[in-house]
Design a protein around this motif. Structure first.
Motif, PDB file in Angstrom:
ATOM      1  N   ASP A  28      -7.026   7.375   3.650  1.00 31.03           N
ATOM      2  CA  ASP A  28      -5.289   7.369   4.692  1.00 31.03           C
ATOM      3  C   ASP A  28      -4.219   6.580   3.882  1.00 31.03           C
ATOM      4  O   ASP A  28      -5.235   4.861   4.718  1.00 31.03           O
ATOM      5  CB  ASP A  28      -5.160   8.236   5.620  1.00 31.03           C
ATOM      6  CG  ASP A  28      -3.672   8.309   6.260  1.00 31.03           C
ATOM      7  OD1 ASP A  28      -3.285   9.458   5.920  1.00 31.03           O
ATOM      8  OD2 ASP A  28      -2.737   7.755   6.549  1.00 31.03           O
ATOM      9  N   VAL A  29      -3.344   6.059   4.442  1.00 29.58           N
ATOM     10  CA  VAL A  29      -2.557   4.547   3.614  1.00 29.58           C
ATOM     11  C   VAL A  29      -2.554   4.053   4.960  1.00 29.58           C
ATOM     12  O   VAL A  29      -2.298   2.435   4.778  1.00 29.58           O
ATOM     13  CB  VAL A  29      -1.560   4.948   2.927  1.00 29.58           C
ATOM     14  CG1 VAL A  29      -0.403   5.847   3.767  1.00 29.58           C
ATOM     15  CG2 VAL A  29      -0.737   3.824   2.121  1.00 29.58           C
ATOM     16  N   GLU A  30      -2.355   4.532   5.897  1.00 24.08           N
ATOM     17  CA  GLU A  30      -2.342   3.905   7.499  1.00 24.08           C
ATOM     18  C   GLU A  30      -3.273   3.133   8.318  1.00 24.08           C
ATOM     19  O   GLU A  30      -4.492   3.650   7.381  1.00 24.08           O
ATOM     20  CB  GLU A  30      -1.771   5.204   8.958  1.00 24.08           C
ATOM     21  CG  GLU A  30      -0.811   5.641   8.176  1.00 24.08           C
ATOM     22  CD  GLU A  30       1.028   5.097   7.916  1.00 24.08           C
ATOM     23  OE1 GLU A  30       0.712   4.334   8.285  1.00 24.08           O
ATOM     24  OE2 GLU A  30       2.312   5.672   7.446  1.00 24.08           O
ATOM     25  N   GLY A  54       0.905   6.734  -6.424  1.00 25.84           N
ATOM     26  CA  GLY A  54      -0.691   8.332  -6.053  1.00 25.84           C
ATOM     27  C   GLY A  54      -1.589   7.064  -5.550  1.00 25.84           C
ATOM     28  O   GLY A  54      -3.173   7.698  -5.382  1.00 25.84           O
ATOM     29  N   ASN A  85       1.080  -1.044  -0.392  1.00 24.14           N
ATOM     30  CA  ASN A  85      -0.098  -0.017  -0.095  1.00 24.14           C
ATOM     31  C   ASN A  85       1.672   1.453   0.086  1.00 24.14           C
ATOM     32  O   ASN A  85       0.042   2.380  -0.889  1.00 24.14           O
ATOM     33  CB  ASN A  85      -0.978   0.309   1.649  1.00 24.14           C
ATOM     34  CG  ASN A  85      -2.490  -1.052   1.059  1.00 24.14           C
ATOM     35  OD1 ASN A  85      -2.736  -1.387  -0.063  1.00 24.14           O
ATOM     36  ND2 ASN A  85      -2.172  -1.484   1.735  1.00 24.14           N
ATOM     37  N   HIS A  86       1.530   1.366   0.742  1.00 25.59           N
ATOM     38  CA  HIS A  86       2.701   2.382   1.106  1.00 25.59           C
ATOM     39  C   HIS A  86       3.518   2.916  -0.555  1.00 25.59           C
ATOM     40  O   HIS A  86       3.940   3.361  -0.871  1.00 25.59           O
ATOM     41  CB  HIS A  86       3.902   2.311   2.529  1.00 25.59           C
ATOM     42  CG  HIS A  86       3.291   2.672   2.999  1.00 25.59           C
ATOM     43  ND1 HIS A  86       2.597   2.159   3.900  1.00 25.59           N
ATOM     44  CD2 HIS A  86       3.101   3.749   3.753  1.00 25.59           C
ATOM     45  CE1 HIS A  86       1.980   2.232   5.244  1.00 25.59           C
ATOM     46  NE2 HIS A  86       2.731   3.785   4.672  1.00 25.59           N
ATOM     47  N   ALA A  87       3.864   1.396  -1.037  1.00 32.23           N
ATOM     48  CA  ALA A  87       4.735   1.464  -2.464  1.00 32.23           C
ATOM     49  C   ALA A  87       3.992   2.266  -3.038  1.00 32.23           C
ATOM     50  O   ALA A  87       4.346   3.121  -3.868  1.00 32.23           O
ATOM     51  CB  ALA A  87       5.694   0.374  -2.801  1.00 32.23           C
ATOM     52  N   TYR A  88       2.501   1.689  -3.609  1.00 36.09           N
ATOM     53  CA  TYR A  88       1.921   1.742  -3.648  1.00 36.09           C
ATOM     54  C   TYR A  88       0.998   3.507  -4.415  1.00 36.09           C
ATOM     55  O   TYR A  88       1.453   3.725  -5.552  1.00 36.09           O
ATOM     56  CB  TYR A  88       0.301   1.477  -4.470  1.00 36.09           C
ATOM     57  CG  TYR A  88       0.394  -0.014  -5.240  1.00 36.09           C
ATOM     58  CD1 TYR A  88       0.576   0.035  -6.793  1.00 36.09           C
ATOM     59  CD2 TYR A  88       0.555  -1.227  -4.712  1.00 36.09           C
ATOM     60  CE1 TYR A  88       0.669  -1.394  -7.387  1.00 36.09           C
ATOM     61  CE2 TYR A  88       0.263  -2.636  -5.093  1.00 36.09           C
ATOM     62  CZ  TYR A  88       0.293  -2.286  -6.768  1.00 36.09           C
ATOM     63  OH  TYR A  88       0.568  -3.321  -7.075  1.00 36.09           O
ATOM     64  N   LYS A  89       1.021   3.978  -2.958  1.00 35.48           N
ATOM     65  CA  LYS A  89       0.816   5.593  -2.694  1.00 35.48           C
ATOM     66  C   LYS A  89       2.260   6.334  -3.649  1.00 35.48           C
ATOM     67  O   LYS A  89       1.588   6.930  -4.064  1.00 35.48           O
ATOM     68  CB  LYS A  89       0.572   5.596  -1.176  1.00 35.48           C
ATOM     69  CG  LYS A  89       0.009   6.246  -0.969  1.00 35.48           C
ATOM     70  CD  LYS A  89      -0.146   7.286   0.161  1.00 35.48           C
ATOM     71  CE  LYS A  89      -0.051   8.530   1.001  1.00 35.48           C
ATOM     72  NZ  LYS A  89      -1.042   9.322   0.637  1.00 35.48           N
ATOM     73  N   GLU A  90       3.535   5.991  -2.682  1.00 29.73           N
ATOM     74  CA  GLU A  90       5.172   6.244  -2.641  1.00 29.73           C
ATOM     75  C   GLU A  90       5.626   6.739  -4.520  1.00 29.73           C
ATOM     76  O   GLU A  90       5.252   7.790  -5.253  1.00 29.73           O
ATOM     77  CB  GLU A  90       5.794   5.973  -2.018  1.00 29.73           C
ATOM     78  CG  GLU A  90       5.789   5.951  -0.751  1.00 29.73           C
ATOM     79  CD  GLU A  90       6.820   6.492   0.127  1.00 29.73           C
ATOM     80  OE1 GLU A  90       8.156   5.777  -0.656  1.00 29.73           O
ATOM     81  OE2 GLU A  90       6.734   6.862   1.178  1.00 29.73           O
ATOM     82  N   GLU A  91       4.737   5.402  -5.523  1.00 33.09           N
ATOM     83  CA  GLU A  91       4.820   6.065  -6.602  1.00 33.09           C
ATOM     84  C   GLU A  91       4.377   6.047  -7.423  1.00 33.09           C
ATOM     85  O   GLU A  91       4.403   6.444  -8.673  1.00 33.09           O
ATOM     86  CB  GLU A  91       5.894   4.090  -6.509  1.00 33.09           C
ATOM     87  CG  GLU A  91       6.024   4.338  -8.673  1.00 33.09           C
ATOM     88  CD  GLU A  91       6.608   3.186  -8.950  1.00 33.09           C
ATOM     89  OE1 GLU A  91       7.441   1.913  -8.311  1.00 33.09           O
ATOM     90  OE2 GLU A  91       7.462   2.721 -10.197  1.00 33.09           O
ATOM     91  N   ASN A 129      -4.683   5.287  -3.356  1.00 31.35           N
ATOM     92  CA  ASN A 129      -5.200   5.130  -2.372  1.00 31.35           C
ATOM     93  C   ASN A 129      -5.495   4.257  -1.915  1.00 31.35           C
ATOM     94  O   ASN A 129      -6.715   3.779  -2.225  1.00 31.35           O
ATOM     95  CB  ASN A 129      -6.577   6.320  -2.515  1.00 31.35           C
ATOM     96  CG  ASN A 129      -7.650   6.588  -1.400  1.00 31.35           C
ATOM     97  OD1 ASN A 129      -6.778   6.319  -0.084  1.00 31.35           O
ATOM     98  ND2 ASN A 129      -8.876   6.368  -1.501  1.00 31.35           N
TER      99      ASN A 129
END
Ligand code: NAP
Ligand code: GDP
Length: 325
Positions: free
Chosen positions: A237-239, A163, A155-161, A165
């Motif tokens: 939020d990703v968290e 964007g 989830n964090h990687a999909y968001k960072e690379e 949700n």
């Protein structure tokens, strides 16, 4: 604008509960169906999500704008202990296919389901959302735990690379109607309900596994369903968010077995087989973040939810998931 919500694992314990809530809460209310929403509850027979091609076809058929991703290889302590590699592999494949296909099909939001089993074994209690990766999980379910932990990393990687949700929910031990009541492979509540029912019917002893001393937090599937619907609509939020009753509401396995004996009306011999595993002793999780965000939530009292579940099991024995007959 039309919204298509695809619930993967829509035929399981949690999926059936979301279907129940969305169809029975007043339309337009906080947990009821909103105008323009289409809900799809997918089973493994419609698409085996371990397979990328079947996953792609499912997305092409429904074109989901939102996904609640519940599909997983799921089981209680004893099934997890027996099949660590299968739990690891199947769940990695399912999660990777669902997240990547959600990305390629421009799905607006995905909420994946983790579990408090993913947390480290040796860690300061209560568990909270910041502690998922702070040490190895309990050895009894490390396959399942590592596969599920990776979803948070993904989830964090999909968001960072890209964007995306994508986020995740972390429920504690779930129970309710439509659970898997298999005698060996299920979680403790459905397993013990089935065993106690058979003990009463056959006039045989009721034997629960382990010492009865471990502690767990349980959440009723209909309450959990409302929390998923809340997350879908109000949390971006990703968290992850822990979806749980309070950390002061731990129940011992002995208390669970006592409550089942009472709800089933069993009066025969009842004991614990202490040669069988206890699993993790406890894993109390904090629901502070949830309560702060949702602004209060009324959980169904444990005994009331258990009673409803037992009644559902008795009324639906012939169609319930009871394993091999
Ligand atoms: P469940 O009753 O066993 O249902 C599992 C669902 O996943 C079913 O709809 C099943 O489809 C589907 N599924 C399994 N393998 C699949 C595959 N290869 N391809 C497509 N679909 C597949 O499980 P549950 O208790 O509702 O669990 C839902 C989620 O909650 C899971 O992510 C689980 O890890 C999580 N969770 C559960 C608990 C708990 O105590 N039960 C606790 C914490 C977290 P079929 O009906 O077609 O087999
Ligand atoms: P966990 O919460 O992930 O550990 O999973 P379970 O729902 O399988 O709960 C396991 C706990 O319940 C352990 O302490 C077991 O010893 C105890 N237990 C007692 N009887 C049973 C049973 O019939 N099935 C299961 N799965 N656990 C049982």
């Amino acid at each position: 604008m039309s919204t298509v919500i695809l619930v993967t694992g829509g035929t399981g314990l949690v999926g059936k509960a979301i279907e129940h809530v969305i169809n029975t809460e007043p339309a337009g209310s906080r947990f009821g169906k909103k105008e323009g929403e289409t809900w799809i509850f997918a089973s493994s027979s419609e698409a085996d999500l371990r397979d990328p091609e079947q996953t792609r076809k499912l997305y092409e058929k429904y074109k989901p704008t939102h996904v609640i991703h519940l599909a997983a290889l799921v089981g209680g302590l004893f099934k997890n202990m027996k099949h660590k590699l299968t739990f690891l592999r199947d769940n990695i494949l399912i999660n990777d296919n669902v997240l990547h296909t959600s990305y390629t099909h421009h799905t607006k939001k995905v909420i994946s389901c983790l579990s408090t089993c993913v947390f480290p074994d040796k860690v300061e209690y209560p568990l909270d959302e910041s502690k998922i990766h702070s040490g190895p999980p309990h050895e009894s379910n490390f396959g399942y735990a590592h596969a599920k932990r990776m979803v948070d990393v993904q989830n964090h990687a999909y968001k960072e690379e890209f964007g995306c949700n994508f986020t995740s929910a972390i429920p504690t031990n779930v129970f309710g109607p439509h659970d898997n009541f298999d005698l060996e492979d299920s979680h403790v509540i459905p397993g013990l309900i089935h065993k106690c029912y058979l003990a009463k019917k056959n006039n045989t002893p009721f034997v629960a596994a382990g010492t009865g001393k471990p502690l767990r937090q349980f959440i009723y599937s209909y309450d959990l369903a409302k929390l998923f619907i809340w997350m879908l609509r109000e949390y971006d939020d990703v968290e992850p968010v822990i979806l749980s009753v309070g950390e002061d509401e731990e129940v011992s396995i002995k208390e669970v077995a006592d409550a089942i004996v009472k709800a089933v009306g069993f009066q025969g011999d009842y004991s614990f087989d202490t040669t069988r595993a206890d699993g993790q002793f406890r894993k109390p999780a904090s629901n502070k973040k949830l309560l702060k965000l949702i602004g209060g939530f009324e959980f169904t009292p444990f005994e009331e939810a258990l009673d409803t579940t037992v009644k559902w099991f008795l009324a639906n024995y012939n169609n319930a998931r009871i394993g091999k007959k």
